[in-house]
Every structure is written in C-alpha cells, then in structure tokens.
Motif scaffolding. Structure first.
Motif, PDB file in Angstrom:
ATOM      1  N   SER A 376      15.686  -5.223   8.224  1.00  0.00           N
ATOM      2  CA  SER A 376      16.793  -5.012   7.528  1.00  0.00           C
ATOM      3  C   SER A 376      16.548  -3.392   6.891  1.00  0.00           C
ATOM      4  O   SER A 376      17.344  -2.748   6.530  1.00  0.00           O
ATOM      5  N   ARG A 377      15.196  -2.942   7.162  1.00  0.00           N
ATOM      6  CA  ARG A 377      15.001  -1.566   7.110  1.00  0.00           C
ATOM      7  C   ARG A 377      15.405  -0.884   5.580  1.00  0.00           C
ATOM      8  O   ARG A 377      15.695  -0.071   5.252  1.00  0.00           O
ATOM      9  N   SER A 378      14.991  -1.864   4.529  1.00  0.00           N
ATOM     10  CA  SER A 378      14.983  -1.624   3.150  1.00  0.00           C
ATOM     11  C   SER A 378      14.131  -0.596   2.676  1.00  0.00           C
ATOM     12  O   SER A 378      14.185   0.092   1.632  1.00  0.00           O
ATOM     13  N   MET A 379      12.673  -0.724   3.443  1.00  0.00           N
ATOM     14  CA  MET A 379      11.760   0.375   3.101  1.00  0.00           C
ATOM     15  C   MET A 379      10.998   0.543   4.242  1.00  0.00           C
ATOM     16  O   MET A 379      11.087  -0.177   5.405  1.00  0.00           O
ATOM     17  N   ARG A 380      10.448   1.569   4.423  1.00  0.00           N
ATOM     18  CA  ARG A 380       9.393   2.058   5.252  1.00  0.00           C
ATOM     19  C   ARG A 380       8.074   2.478   4.793  1.00  0.00           C
ATOM     20  O   ARG A 380       7.965   2.811   3.637  1.00  0.00           O
ATOM     21  N   VAL A 381       7.026   2.571   5.727  1.00  0.00           N
ATOM     22  CA  VAL A 381       5.624   3.161   5.167  1.00  0.00           C
ATOM     23  C   VAL A 381       5.822   4.432   4.839  1.00  0.00           C
ATOM     24  O   VAL A 381       6.561   5.295   5.533  1.00  0.00           O
ATOM     25  N   MET A 397       3.018  -2.492   5.965  1.00  0.00           N
ATOM     26  CA  MET A 397       4.132  -3.537   5.873  1.00  0.00           C
ATOM     27  C   MET A 397       3.743  -4.604   7.080  1.00  0.00           C
ATOM     28  O   MET A 397       3.606  -4.206   8.186  1.00  0.00           O
ATOM     29  N   GLY A 398       2.969  -5.704   6.500  1.00  0.00           N
ATOM     30  CA  GLY A 398       2.746  -6.605   7.572  1.00  0.00           C
ATOM     31  C   GLY A 398       3.592  -8.009   7.599  1.00  0.00           C
ATOM     32  O   GLY A 398       4.807  -8.001   6.928  1.00  0.00           O
ATOM     33  N   LEU A 399       3.094  -8.928   8.594  1.00  0.00           N
ATOM     34  CA  LEU A 399       4.144  -9.960   8.487  1.00  0.00           C
ATOM     35  C   LEU A 399       3.991 -10.853   7.277  1.00  0.00           C
ATOM     36  O   LEU A 399       5.174 -11.535   7.055  1.00  0.00           O
ATOM     37  N   PHE A 400       2.774 -10.828   6.499  1.00  0.00           N
ATOM     38  CA  PHE A 400       2.821 -11.575   5.498  1.00  0.00           C
ATOM     39  C   PHE A 400       2.650 -11.076   4.237  1.00  0.00           C
ATOM     40  O   PHE A 400       3.070 -11.683   3.120  1.00  0.00           O
ATOM     41  N   ALA A 401       2.429  -9.886   3.959  1.00  0.00           N
ATOM     42  CA  ALA A 401       2.410  -9.113   2.850  1.00  0.00           C
ATOM     43  C   ALA A 401       2.615  -7.832   2.902  1.00  0.00           C
ATOM     44  O   ALA A 401       2.416  -7.247   4.190  1.00  0.00           O
ATOM     45  N   THR A 402       2.993  -6.812   1.835  1.00  0.00           N
ATOM     46  CA  THR A 402       3.183  -5.727   1.943  1.00  0.00           C
ATOM     47  C   THR A 402       2.397  -4.976   0.757  1.00  0.00           C
ATOM     48  O   THR A 402       2.231  -5.268  -0.241  1.00  0.00           O
ATOM     49  N   ARG A 403       1.623  -4.114   1.164  1.00  0.00           N
ATOM     50  CA  ARG A 403       0.484  -3.205   0.488  1.00  0.00           C
ATOM     51  C   ARG A 403       1.308  -1.873  -0.269  1.00  0.00           C
ATOM     52  O   ARG A 403       1.797  -0.995   0.453  1.00  0.00           O
ATOM     53  N   ILE A 404       1.118  -1.696  -1.700  1.00  0.00           N
ATOM     54  CA  ILE A 404       1.666  -0.656  -2.327  1.00  0.00           C
ATOM     55  C   ILE A 404       0.522   0.102  -3.111  1.00  0.00           C
ATOM     56  O   ILE A 404      -0.108  -0.496  -3.895  1.00  0.00           O
ATOM     57  N   HIS A 405       0.465   1.530  -3.130  1.00  0.00           N
ATOM     58  CA  HIS A 405      -0.375   2.264  -3.822  1.00  0.00           C
ATOM     59  C   HIS A 405       0.321   2.570  -4.882  1.00  0.00           C
ATOM     60  O   HIS A 405       1.471   3.537  -4.760  1.00  0.00           O
ATOM     61  N   GLY A 407      -0.835   4.868  -7.396  1.00  0.00           N
ATOM     62  CA  GLY A 407      -0.881   5.885  -8.131  1.00  0.00           C
ATOM     63  C   GLY A 407      -1.737   6.050  -9.228  1.00  0.00           C
ATOM     64  O   GLY A 407      -2.133   6.863  -9.955  1.00  0.00           O
ATOM     65  N   LEU A 408      -2.104   4.854  -9.674  1.00  0.00           N
ATOM     66  CA  LEU A 408      -2.837   4.646 -11.004  1.00  0.00           C
ATOM     67  C   LEU A 408      -4.186   4.090 -10.504  1.00  0.00           C
ATOM     68  O   LEU A 408      -4.907   3.346 -11.299  1.00  0.00           O
ATOM     69  N   GLY A 409      -4.717   4.247  -9.297  1.00  0.00           N
ATOM     70  CA  GLY A 409      -6.096   3.785  -9.026  1.00  0.00           C
ATOM     71  C   GLY A 409      -6.150   2.175  -8.411  1.00  0.00           C
ATOM     72  O   GLY A 409      -7.204   1.848  -8.574  1.00  0.00           O
ATOM     73  N   GLU A 410      -4.863   1.644  -7.888  1.00  0.00           N
ATOM     74  CA  GLU A 410      -4.942   0.410  -7.848  1.00  0.00           C
ATOM     75  C   GLU A 410      -4.046   0.261  -6.529  1.00  0.00           C
ATOM     76  O   GLU A 410      -2.991   0.976  -6.195  1.00  0.00           O
ATOM     77  N   GLU A 411      -4.264  -0.931  -5.832  1.00  0.00           N
ATOM     78  CA  GLU A 411      -3.052  -1.200  -4.499  1.00  0.00           C
ATOM     79  C   GLU A 411      -2.890  -2.817  -4.884  1.00  0.00           C
ATOM     80  O   GLU A 411      -3.602  -3.505  -5.236  1.00  0.00           O
ATOM     81  N   VAL A 412      -1.677  -2.884  -4.826  1.00  0.00           N
ATOM     82  CA  VAL A 412      -0.647  -4.153  -5.007  1.00  0.00           C
ATOM     83  C   VAL A 412      -0.410  -4.802  -3.531  1.00  0.00           C
ATOM     84  O   VAL A 412       0.225  -3.967  -2.892  1.00  0.00           O
ATOM     85  N   SER A 413      -0.671  -6.153  -3.364  1.00  0.00           N
ATOM     86  CA  SER A 413      -0.215  -6.696  -2.300  1.00  0.00           C
ATOM     87  C   SER A 413       0.696  -7.580  -2.704  1.00  0.00           C
ATOM     88  O   SER A 413       0.452  -8.450  -3.440  1.00  0.00           O
ATOM     89  N   LEU A 414       1.718  -7.401  -2.296  1.00  0.00           N
ATOM     90  CA  LEU A 414       3.151  -8.426  -2.603  1.00  0.00           C
ATOM     91  C   LEU A 414       3.351  -9.157  -1.571  1.00  0.00           C
ATOM     92  O   LEU A 414       3.603  -8.862  -0.349  1.00  0.00           O
ATOM     93  N   PRO A 415       3.512 -10.478  -1.601  1.00  0.00           N
ATOM     94  CA  PRO A 415       3.682 -11.583  -0.472  1.00  0.00           C
ATOM     95  C   PRO A 415       5.380 -11.042  -0.171  1.00  0.00           C
ATOM     96  O   PRO A 415       6.237 -10.682  -1.215  1.00  0.00           O
ATOM     97  N   ASN A 416       5.700 -11.009   1.100  1.00  0.00           N
ATOM     98  CA  ASN A 416       7.061 -10.755   1.578  1.00  0.00           C
ATOM     99  C   ASN A 416       7.849 -11.678   0.988  1.00  0.00           C
ATOM    100  O   ASN A 416       9.093 -11.211   0.816  1.00  0.00           O
ATOM    101  N   THR A 417       7.820 -12.926   0.863  1.00  0.00           N
ATOM    102  CA  THR A 417       8.827 -13.796   0.267  1.00  0.00           C
ATOM    103  C   THR A 417       9.145 -13.300  -1.262  1.00  0.00           C
ATOM    104  O   THR A 417      10.446 -13.422  -1.569  1.00  0.00           O
ATOM    105  N   VAL A 418       8.108 -12.769  -2.038  1.00  0.00           N
ATOM    106  CA  VAL A 418       8.367 -12.359  -3.252  1.00  0.00           C
ATOM    107  C   VAL A 418       9.243 -10.989  -2.993  1.00  0.00           C
ATOM    108  O   VAL A 418      10.397 -10.819  -4.067  1.00  0.00           O
TER     109      VAL A 418
END
Length: 557
Positions: A376-381, A397-405, A407-418
């Motif tokens: 769907s190209r809603s976002m890119r790396v 952007m993986g098959l099961f989760a997407t990782r986001i930095h 900028g506050l010193g943390e990395e958030v991994s969000l399931p793709n279903t979410v």
C-alpha cells in the motif's frame, strides 16, 4: 500294548517298536490320523478346526527342533511338546551314540534317537505353514535340526570343547577391546587434525571456519559411534556362537544384523529413483529463485521498473516469490520422498498441518498485514510518521513488525496488525529531498490581534535553524473556538535539520516561547465566565489592527 498299536497306528506304522517313554507321545501324535468314525463324543475336533492355532515349539538345550500346531488325543499341542522334550531327554540320558532316524508314512513321520521314539510330526502340524512344502520336506528339516541339537548337547558336556570356546571368547574380547581403544584414539586424532591443519595454514582459526570444524567433529563422532556399535554386535555374536547353549542366540543375532543391512540397503536402492526426481525438482526451484532474485535486484537498484513494482516493494516481492516457489516445489516432490506413502509420514504431516493451522494463525495475520502495508506504500524506511501515540522515524519494515526510532532514546516495535488497523500520519511523504513537515499550534484569546499572532509565529519559524525558507512557512487559523482562536504554523525542514524530528520541533517551540514573551503576548486559552467591563476586541488604534497583507497559503497544504 498290542491292542493300542493296532487300533491307533495308521497303516504302515503298526510294526514300529514302541517304548514306554514314547508311548504317550505316540498316542498324542497319531490322534489326527485316526478316522473320524472312531472318535468318541469328547474327542478333539478335526485338524481343520485347529489350523489357525498357535505353534508350540520343541526345544533341546535352547535349540528349536520342531513346531506342533495340532492337538492330540485328550491333549493339546503344548502337551505334545512337553512329552517330546521329556522323551528326548530320556533317550539322550541312556548314553547312546545319538543317531537320529525317521520313519515316514503318508500322514505322519516318527523320529527316533538310538531307536527310541521321541515324537511324531503329522501333516496337520505343517499344513498351516505357508510355503512349507510337503510333509517329507518338513520332516527332513526337523531331522537336521534335531541332529544339530544332539551334537550341541554332547558339546556342552565336553570339557575340551568348553575350554576351547572359553579361550576363543576371551581372545575375541581382547581383540575387541584393542580395536575399540584404537577407534577412540583415532577419533580424538581425527577431531584435532582438521582444526590443526586450518590453524597452521591461516595462523589463527577464522571465525567463519569454526562451524566447519564443529560439523567435521560431529561427523567423525557419528562414524565412531556407528563403528563402535558394529564392533560390539560382531563381538557379541562371535562370543555367543562359541558355546553350544548360546549358539542359537548368536545365529539369530547374525540373522538380525543381515536382515537389517539387507532392509537398509534395499530401502536405499528403492529410494534412489524417487530421490533423483525430488533433487531435480529442488534444483529447478533453486534456478527459479535465482532468476527471480536477479530480476528483482535490478528493480531494487532502479535499473528496471514495472507499473506495480518499484524499489520499495522489490525485496518483499522477492521473499514472497521464494516462498511460493519452494512451497510448489515441496508439493511436487512430496510423493517422491522416501517414506512419504507410509502411515507414519502421513501422520506426521497431518500433525504438522494441524499445529500450523492452530498455532500460526496469528503469524499468518501478521505477515499478511506486513505485505499489505508494504504494497500500500503508506510509509517507507526513513520517513517520519506518527502511528497512534508513537511518533518517529521508520528504521525497518518487516513481515511481522515495524521498528520506529522516536528520537527520545527509545525504539518502538509495533506489530503490523496494530499499524494496519489505525491511521498513519506521514510527515515526510509530501516533503521532497528527505525533508519532513514541522507544524505546531497555539491557542490565543480573541483580544489578541490575529495578525500579531501570525507575525510572531512566522518570526519564530525564521529564527529556527531547521526551518526551510523555501517553501516558505505559513500560518492558518485552524479553528475559532468558543473562547480562543487556534493558530497552526506549518513549515518544512531543511537538509541541515536534525534527522530526528523531535529535536527540530523542540527548537521551534523554544523560539515560539521566546518571541511571544518578547512581545508580551500570553500563550493561554481563556475560558468565558462573564461579560468583561469592556469589550475584548482589537482597538482600531492598535498598530496590529492595520490590514497588512497575509502570506498566501501554500498549495496542497
């Protein structure tokens, strides 16, 4: 005695000498050859009624001599076997030479040891044996086994033969221990030799070669164990065959080993054609994956492009095509795999399918959401997005989760279903050249001129280093609320701006505070409680009340 012989013996056997020790065996052995009209009401049924009965073997010193299946006169096959073993023991206890003879008749064969009857073998005993042949052939085999058992019986009581067997067993044990010791030493030497060779050639063992060394060690250990077990089997078989009593066990062990080897080699020979076809199918699948990867790598590098395929979707398409190709190859090669038609293989396949269907539904849902989001190209790396309460730069952007930095010193991994179930705000899609959008809002009371608020926000944007001059920032009055006006500043970052949007937004907010404080404008959202003593309007004499031109809104804002 004469009357019994005349009434019970079949024609051709009435002149046999019958001793007291073999009388009961004789009577039980001839019951099946008696005419049906001479049976009493409580006599045993005909032989055909017992054709499927289990065989009872007759042993002499652990050697199986014969098998009885037919019941006798007022006795079972087990009773006949017990009487036969007792008769053989009595005949051998007499101390004769142990000569075995047999007297044949159309429906029974009598076996004698030194002229003493020991048991009878009837047609009913061998008729249920598939492929056993006629009664004379079966009797000949029984005679050979009986002669061998008698020879072993005499060997067990010969001190000279026992001594030779003991010395042979001890010698075989010593040789087996020596070979086993040499095998263990050879295994240790072979385990160190490949690693030492690699170290001598390269100085230090490279980390990439350590898995090779572990694989070689595992292979050498497996071969050593296999040779050790084979040596133990050969040693045990040899020792058992040296003694007359245990010789039948050794013969069965040899037969078992040969049967296993024959079955193993036969299974390998039968599996070779099917394995060849399966290997060919997998080689074709490998070629198809390589061709697909070569084309999709060109798409990923921008050298080729299709309408529905670009650099962002090339790698996911490569993974998806590889999965489809290998699943198709596995389905095609499955019937040719060894054991695929066996019940065990089918049971394992059904169990694996059931486990996947029950436990992998969530995994499949995650993967499908990942593919949908990628295509769907809603976002890119590299783009800056906001998903729910999470805001930051997309790093994977993986098959099961997407990782986001964030900028506050943390990395958030969000399931793709979410991610797939809620809106995605992309701050980089409409900005070109790797930029991202900066926007903030303030709420000011109606008593403050809107032109003054616009000018102050534009000044704060001008002072912020990360805000681009082109396209120029702009301010919009996004809402006229009940108690205040909402102003929103929209701008884009520059190439020199920090990669993390949170830092640029922090600098912009700091300059907004400074500019409003310098001009004495309160950043607040007053609530209406009553009419004030004087109207809260901009006085015409206020210098900000003059109609100054407002910067035009940016296209597409």
């Amino acid at each position: 005695m004469r009357l019994i012989r005349l009434c019970c013996l079949p024609t051709g056997l009435r002149d046999w000498p019958v001793g007291w020790a073999g009388l009961m065996s004789l009577l039980l052995g001839l019951c099946m050859s008696a005419p049906a009209s001479s049976q009493t009401p409580d006599a045993s049924p005909p032989a055909s009624d017992h054709a499927a009965s289990a065989a009872v073997q007759v042993f002499l010193n652990n050697r199986a001599v014969a098998s009885f299946r037919a019941d006798g006169l007022r006795g079972t096959a087990g009773d006949r076997a017990a009487l036969a073993q007792q008769a053989m023991a009595d005949a051998l206890a007499a101390g004769g030479p142990g000569n075995v003879t047999r007297v044949e008749a159309p429906d029974a064969v009598r076996f004698d040891i030194d002229g003493r009857p020991v048991f009878f073998l009837t047609a009913a005993d061998v008729a249920v044996l598939p492929g056993s042949g006629a009664l004379p052939a079966a009797a000949y085999r029984v005679q050979r086994r009986l002669e061998l058992a008698i020879a072993e019986h005499r060997e067990m009581r010969d001190p000279r033969r026992l001594a030779i067997a003991t010395v042979s067993a001890l010698a075989a044990t010593a040789v087996a221990w020596a070979v086993l010791w040499a095998l263990l030493r050879g295994r240790r030497w072979l385990s160190r030799s490949p690693l030492n060779t690699l170290e001598q050639r390269q100085g230090l063992l490279a980390s990439s070669l350590k898995p090779v060394g572990r694989a070689l060690n595992g292979l050498i250990a497996g071969l050593a164990w296999a040779l050790g077990l084979l040596l133990a089997e050969l040693w045990l078989t040899w020792v058992l065959r040296q003694f007359a009593y245990t010789r039948p066990w050794g013969e069965r062990s040899s037969t078992w080993l040969l049967d296993v080897a024959d079955h193993f080699l036969g299974a390998i020979a039968q599996a070779v054609p099917g394995l060849s076809i399966a290997v060919l199918i997998f080689l074709l699948a490998r070629g198809a994956t390589l061709a697909s990867a070569a084309f999709l790598d060109r798409v990923a590098r921008g050298e080729a492009r299709l309408g529905w395929l670009d650099a962002d979707t090339a790698m996911p398409t490569r993974r998806l095509s590889n999965v489809v190709i290998w699943l198709f190859a596995l389905a095609m090669a499955y019937p040719y795999l060894p054991g695929s038609q066996s019940d065990a293989f089918k049971g394992v396949s059904v169990l694996a399918g059931l486990m996947l269907s029950l436990g992998a539904s969530g995994v499949v849902g995650q993967a499908m959401s990942g593919f949908s989001m990628i295509y769907s190209r809603s976002m890119r790396v590299g783009e800056y997005v906001k998903i729910g309460d999470t805001e930051g730069t997309v790093v994977e952007m993986g098959l099961f989760a997407t990782r986001i930095h964030t900028g506050l010193g943390e990395e958030v991994s969000l399931p793709n279903t979410v991610i797939f179930s809620q809106p995605v705000r992309n701050f980089s899609r409409l900005a070109q050249g790797g930029r991202f959008v900066l926007h903030t809002s303030v709420t000011i009371g109606y008593a403050t001129p809107w032109r003054q608020v616009n000018a102050l926000l534009m000044e704060a944007a001008r002072r912020t280093p990360g805000v681009a001059e082109s396209p120029a920032p702009y301010v919009v009055q996004s809402a006229l609320s009940d108690f205040y006006v909402e102003y929103r500043l929209c701008a884009q970052s520059t190439q020199a701006a920090a990669q993390r949007r949170v830092e640029a937004m922090s600098a912009l907010h700091a300059h907004v505070l400074d500019v409003f404080n310098e001009n004495g404008v309160q950043i607040m959202s007053p609530h209406y409680l009553g009419d004030p003593p004087q109207a809260q309007v901009v006085a015409p004499s206020d210098p900000w009340a003059a109609r100054t031109p407002q910067p035009p809104l940016q296209p597409g804002a």
